[in-house]
Design a protein around this motif. Sequence first.
Motif, PDB file in Angstrom:
ATOM      1  N   ARG A  59       0.830  -1.219   0.000  1.00  0.00           N
ATOM      2  CA  ARG A  59       0.000   0.000   0.000  1.00  0.00           C
ATOM      3  C   ARG A  59       0.856   1.257   0.000  1.00  0.00           C
ATOM      4  NH1 ARG A  59      -2.303   4.031  -0.434  1.00  0.00           N
ATOM      5  NH2 ARG A  59      -4.273   4.743   0.505  1.00  0.00           N
ATOM      6  N   TYR A  60       1.957   1.251   0.751  1.00  0.00           N
ATOM      7  CA  TYR A  60       2.745   2.462   0.913  1.00  0.00           C
ATOM      8  C   TYR A  60       4.134   2.372   0.285  1.00  0.00           C
ATOM      9  CZ  TYR A  60      -0.988   3.557   4.159  1.00  0.00           C
ATOM     10  OH  TYR A  60      -2.217   3.799   4.705  1.00  0.00           O
ATOM     11  N   GLY A  61       4.355   1.377  -0.558  1.00  0.00           N
ATOM     12  CA  GLY A  61       5.618   1.293  -1.276  1.00  0.00           C
ATOM     13  C   GLY A  61       6.807   0.971  -0.406  1.00  0.00           C
ATOM     14  N   LEU A  62       6.602   0.100   0.615  1.00  0.00           N
ATOM     15  CA  LEU A  62       7.681  -0.304   1.503  1.00  0.00           C
ATOM     16  C   LEU A  62       8.078  -1.745   1.225  1.00  0.00           C
ATOM     17  CD1 LEU A  62       6.288   1.078   4.887  1.00  0.00           C
ATOM     18  CD2 LEU A  62       7.855   2.211   3.318  1.00  0.00           C
ATOM     19  N   ASP A  63       9.249  -2.115   1.661  1.00  0.00           N
ATOM     20  CA  ASP A  63       9.666  -3.511   1.607  1.00  0.00           C
ATOM     21  C   ASP A  63       8.908  -4.266   2.697  1.00  0.00           C
ATOM     22  OD1 ASP A  63      10.911  -5.976   1.631  1.00  0.00           O
ATOM     23  OD2 ASP A  63      12.897  -5.148   1.266  1.00  0.00           O
ATOM     24  N   PRO A  64       8.114  -5.288   2.365  1.00  0.00           N
ATOM     25  CA  PRO A  64       7.374  -6.012   3.402  1.00  0.00           C
ATOM     26  C   PRO A  64       8.259  -6.594   4.492  1.00  0.00           C
ATOM     27  CG  PRO A  64       6.539  -6.590   1.222  1.00  0.00           C
ATOM     28  CD  PRO A  64       7.781  -5.770   1.010  1.00  0.00           C
ATOM     29  N   VAL A  65       9.543  -6.862   4.174  1.00  0.00           N
ATOM     30  CA  VAL A  65      10.440  -7.393   5.197  1.00  0.00           C
ATOM     31  C   VAL A  65      10.610  -6.392   6.337  1.00  0.00           C
ATOM     32  CG1 VAL A  65      12.783  -8.209   5.646  1.00  0.00           C
ATOM     33  CG2 VAL A  65      11.644  -8.829   3.516  1.00  0.00           C
ATOM     34  N   VAL A  66      10.704  -5.097   6.001  1.00  0.00           N
ATOM     35  CA  VAL A  66      10.828  -4.071   7.035  1.00  0.00           C
ATOM     36  C   VAL A  66       9.595  -4.058   7.927  1.00  0.00           C
ATOM     37  CG1 VAL A  66      11.073  -1.591   7.433  1.00  0.00           C
ATOM     38  CG2 VAL A  66      12.345  -2.682   5.583  1.00  0.00           C
ATOM     39  N   VAL A  67       8.420  -4.190   7.324  1.00  0.00           N
ATOM     40  CA  VAL A  67       7.177  -4.191   8.112  1.00  0.00           C
ATOM     41  C   VAL A  67       7.130  -5.422   9.016  1.00  0.00           C
ATOM     42  CG1 VAL A  67       4.665  -4.057   7.990  1.00  0.00           C
ATOM     43  CG2 VAL A  67       6.046  -2.964   6.224  1.00  0.00           C
ATOM     44  N   ARG A  68       7.553  -6.579   8.508  1.00  0.00           N
ATOM     45  CA  ARG A  68       7.542  -7.790   9.335  1.00  0.00           C
ATOM     46  C   ARG A  68       8.494  -7.648  10.516  1.00  0.00           C
ATOM     47  NH1 ARG A  68       7.827 -10.436   3.929  1.00  0.00           N
ATOM     48  NH2 ARG A  68       5.678 -10.997   3.383  1.00  0.00           N
ATOM     49  N   VAL A  69       9.669  -7.097  10.265  1.00  0.00           N
ATOM     50  CA  VAL A  69      10.621  -6.904  11.363  1.00  0.00           C
ATOM     51  C   VAL A  69      10.042  -5.959  12.410  1.00  0.00           C
ATOM     52  CG1 VAL A  69      12.875  -5.948  11.955  1.00  0.00           C
ATOM     53  CG2 VAL A  69      12.654  -7.448   9.988  1.00  0.00           C
ATOM     54  N   ALA A  70       9.323  -4.928  11.962  1.00  0.00           N
ATOM     55  CA  ALA A  70       8.703  -4.001  12.909  1.00  0.00           C
ATOM     56  C   ALA A  70       7.682  -4.721  13.782  1.00  0.00           C
ATOM     57  CB  ALA A  70       8.045  -2.843  12.155  1.00  0.00           C
TER      58      ALA A  70
END
Length: 422
Positions: A59-70
């Motif tokens: 949705r916001y153009g981020l790497d999903p890996v970064v979101v998972r780590v968060a």
Amino acid sequence: MCGRRPRRMLVGMSGGTDQNKVHGLSGFEDTVKDFWTSRPQRPLRGRKVAGVAAAIGNRYGLDPVVVRVAFVAASVFGGIGLALYLLGWLLFPGEGDQVSPFEALLGRGRSATSKAFTIVLVIAFFPVVSWAFSGSWGWFEGGGIIGLALLVTALYLLHRSRGHENRPVAPAEETMTYPMSTPSPATSTTDPLGAAPLAWDLPEPAPAYTPPPPAPPAPKRPRSKVGIATFGVALLVAGAGAAAAAAGIGWFSAPHIIGLVLGVLGIGLVSGAFARGGRGLIALAVPLSIAGVVLTSVPVADYSGGFGNVDAAPRTAAEVLPRYEQTAGDLRLDLTALPADTPVTTEVRLGAGQSTILVPETADVQFECESSAGNVDCLGRHSDGLGRPAIIGQDLGTDGTGGLQLDLKVSQGAGNIEVRRG
């Protein structure tokens, strides 16, 4: 005959606000409303569990890996990450669904998630939230509130800056429109079309198609310095925490120091999501999170004394300390030079590391050895694993009864204990 126009397809956009309106969000309320109408959709591909992290990333153009780590860091940091993931599972619609699982449970549309499983998610959500805010989950006091504030603020700022991008499209709906029938025009006996041939309005020939010129390549973005800056701040925080712990400030235990460093890395990852940098911080955040879980599982915080190695070799009973204690490091105690005329009682306590105690060959040793997580070898008696009971016994040495009377107690949070004759 009655003329009929072909039916038309009306395709609705989820969150029909146009891009100009999204750019002009005036305040918090407008941002929240627009976020709800254009919520991320959980994709069918690329998901690891329910697709919540992938939905936010897409949705916001981020790497999903970064979101998972968060999410993982917030779960370890205070327990709130898992609660927010469950909330996203309940409130984000799946790709191709009309509504989210929770809205489908209320009868507002169709969702691929069954109502029975949605009820299970709702039931699981409340104890997870309770544990996160009660402090019974996580290993940093107040971590649930801090993690919630960081994640919600990051999502709010993301929508303010990138809410106009990648807005999801709702499933297509068909609407059929039928015009009122009109009588056919009267025909002429001389012209079957009802008009003079010279009055025919023929279309102009279409001009030859000219392909548009290729778009110029996008300029390469400069490499973000968020990762390097965050790494430097994390090193400073870790060094200051270790110095405070060595100075005897009790709050700066190993779990708290790791928690502070993870907090710095979390801020760096959120900042890097906006600046499109800092992905290398993941390699540091993941092992630190694992270390935090391990240190929480064993009572390392119950041991004081600081960090570092201890090597003691007393030669008289008066030189033997009642207790040798260290938070983390290697502790070696050599009692082989003690005379046999004076009984000795001592205790060894180590939070994490290796404890090695050497006793005389002929000493009569009364011992108790216990490690919450690790291996124990206490004068030929062994145990290993987590939560094993203490090894208690007596060993009279090579000559039987006689020699130094030694009462020894060794306890350790994590690591190995070895008691042997020197």
